[in-house]
Design a protein around this motif. Structure first.
Motif, PDB file in Angstrom:
ATOM      1  N   PHE A  72    -106.456-161.641  -8.592  1.00  0.00           N
ATOM      2  CA  PHE A  72    -105.195-161.924  -9.293  1.00  0.00           C
ATOM      3  C   PHE A  72    -104.595-163.201  -8.716  1.00  0.00           C
ATOM      4  N   HIS A  83    -112.602-158.678  -9.207  1.00  0.00           N
ATOM      5  CA  HIS A  83    -112.543-157.868  -7.976  1.00  0.00           C
ATOM      6  C   HIS A  83    -113.918-157.442  -7.469  1.00  0.00           C
ATOM      7  N   TRP A 118    -106.892-161.278 -19.649  1.00  0.00           N
ATOM      8  CA  TRP A 118    -106.596-161.653 -18.254  1.00  0.00           C
ATOM      9  C   TRP A 118    -105.800-162.942 -18.086  1.00  0.00           C
ATOM     10  N   GLY A 135    -104.432-166.453 -13.345  1.00  0.00           N
ATOM     11  CA  GLY A 135    -104.584-165.283 -14.205  1.00  0.00           C
ATOM     12  C   GLY A 135    -104.969-164.071 -13.385  1.00  0.00           C
ATOM     13  N   GLY A 136    -104.968-162.914 -14.039  1.00  0.00           N
ATOM     14  CA  GLY A 136    -105.290-161.677 -13.333  1.00  0.00           C
ATOM     15  C   GLY A 136    -106.470-160.960 -13.966  1.00  0.00           C
ATOM     16  N   ILE A 137    -107.672-161.275 -13.486  1.00  0.00           N
ATOM     17  CA  ILE A 137    -108.839-160.589 -14.034  1.00  0.00           C
ATOM     18  C   ILE A 137    -109.013-159.226 -13.369  1.00  0.00           C
ATOM     19  N   GLY A 138    -108.692-159.140 -12.074  1.00  0.00           N
ATOM     20  CA  GLY A 138    -108.846-157.867 -11.372  1.00  0.00           C
ATOM     21  C   GLY A 138    -110.212-157.255 -11.626  1.00  0.00           C
TER      22      GLY A 138
END
Lengths: 231, 212
Positions: free
Chosen positions: A73, A102, B110, B118-121
């Protein structure tokens, strides 16, 4: 053998400008918040921070100590104003970001720890995450080559630790701490309690001492995603 | 929407509820079935969100960072193990939020237009690794534009990964032939769903009203 050091400053004494640093933690759990704070106070800068998300990189970004953030993130999941802070720095050329899924980040860290230089995975094919990477077909499925990710230091959080560097973790505080231990040249662990050798049941060792170079006792600091802190 | 998503959960399933809205679904799981919820930050068999801060334990949080608790039979593990479960195809179902879904099942969830961050996580691994992917989202964006599009304009999370779309208006299955409208929300007509959807929908012969 005694890996326990007296205080936070001693634990991070040789982290210099430009270092690549892995920081453990996932949301409010398992962050090496004391070591991070000590590093901010020391003034170390131009760091590359490798971590799960905003709770780990935020102190470095807000204090202009990071030149690059590698994270799942790179935005903030709940607070748009934090996302704007980091986006603005990126647009101004003050900061570089690399958003890494992740699980890919996890495996790249583990590969580094395990002496595996690279691995193939179907994750990321057909998206920006696979762009520019070597590809190969395995049983008809396209896969991309991912490289191990290396670092100079890993800052991690354990619950109990002994002078041999054996650590336990509470519940989901395992998160990235277990994989990062041993993935960097030097692994530094802050722990809630330093216990005697033999106090940790061998079957309960989550992070084996062979991966840990330094242990320092430090209180648990909890930073919730919405921004409030608790000890 | 969360109620309709909850109906997708069947006894014995291992399920991951992604960040944000889909987490609500955990509140609506029927009590008579045994669902094992997987949290990507390292839990199997966790419970609902704890609202009382004095009861919160920061080391017992779900993937959205909210305090939760473990049910009997739970297990905890690290991220590497967690993503071994996800990538290895061991999850029966992942429920994800989305900005856009294309008619071929491409998912974008994302990064916003024009952003570097951005937030792919773990969304990409869930989208590619789970046996079935359900997207739960509002049918249109805040400007009223369709989120179900011919081609995603936003950066992709994964290609051809979505099996089912559940929105405030409709239940849509992605099949070989295209997007099949199976259910409409109470008071909504198929024409209204189509008017808010960019690609052409195939109206199922068994079209029904959504039940909760």
């Amino acid at each position: 053998m005694n890996k326990v050091v007296a205080n936070l400053a001693e634990a991070i004494r040789d982290i210099e400008d430009g270092a690549r640093i892995m920081v453990g933690g996932f949301a409010a759990s398992g962050g090496a918040n004391n070591l991070v704070q000590a590093l901010i106070e020391k003034g170390t800068k131009d760091l590359t921070i490798i971590c799960t998300g905003s709770p780990e990189w935020m102190p470095f970004v807000e204090n202009d100590r990071a030149k690059k953030v590698i994270s799942g993130f790179t935005s903030h999941s709940l607070r748009p104003e934090i996302t704007e802070v980091i986006e603005t720095k990126v647009r101004a050329g003050l900061l570089e970001v690399e958003t890494v899924p992740h699980g890919i980040l996890s495996e790249r860290i583990r590969a580094s720890k395990a002496g595996i230089p690279a691995f193939y995975t179907p994750i990321g094919v057909g998206t920006v995450f696979g762009e520019g990477k070597e590809t190969k077909l395995f049983d008809g499925e396209e896969c991309v080559l991912e490289r191990a990710i290396e670092a100079d230091f890993a800052l991690i959080r354990g619950h109990f630790g002994d002078r041999l560097g054996n650590l336990t973790c509470r519940f989901v505080a395992r998160n990235r701490n277990t994989e990062m231990a041993g993935a960097a040249t030097v692994t530094i662990a802050e722990v809630e309690e330093v216990v005697e050798v033999g106090d940790i049941d061998p079957e309960r060792v989550d992070i084996q001492g062979i991966y840990v170079q330094r242990v320092v006792k430090a209180p648990k600091i909890v930073k919730w995603l919405d921004g409030h802190e608790a000890v | 929407m969360a109620l309709r998503v909850a109906k997708e959960l069947k006894d014995g399933m291992y399920v991951n509820l992604g960040f944000g809205l889909p987490t609500l679904t955990s509140l609506f799981i029927p009590e008579d079935i045994d669902i094992i919820l997987h949290a990507e930050n390292g839990m199997l068999r966790y419970a609902g969100v704890i609202d009382d801060e004095t009861q919160a334990d920061a080391d017992l949080i779900n993937a959205s960072g909210q305090p939760t608790s473990l049910l009997p039979g739970a297990a905890v593990f690290d991220l590497n193990e967690s993503f071994t479960m996800i990538r290895g195809g061991h999850l029966d179902l992942a429920v994800l939020g989305a900005y856009q879904v294309s008619e071929t099942g491409d998912l974008a969830n994302w990064q916003l237009q024009g952003y570097h961050v951005g937030g792919i996580g773990g969304a990409i691994e869930l989208a590619q690794g789970a046996k079935r992917v359900v997207v739960a989202m509002e049918h249109t964006d805040k400007n009223g534009k369709p989120r179900i599009v011919k081609q995603c304009s936003l950066p992709l999370t994964a290609r051809r990964c979505v099996n089912t779309i559940i929105t405030n208006l409709a239940y849509i299955e992605l099949e070989g032939a295209g997007l099949v409208l199976k259910e409409v929300a109470p008071g909504i007509t198929p024409e209204e769903v189509q008017a808010n959807t960019e690609p052409d929908l195939i109206i199922s012969e068994d079209l029904s009203e959504m039940e909760f």
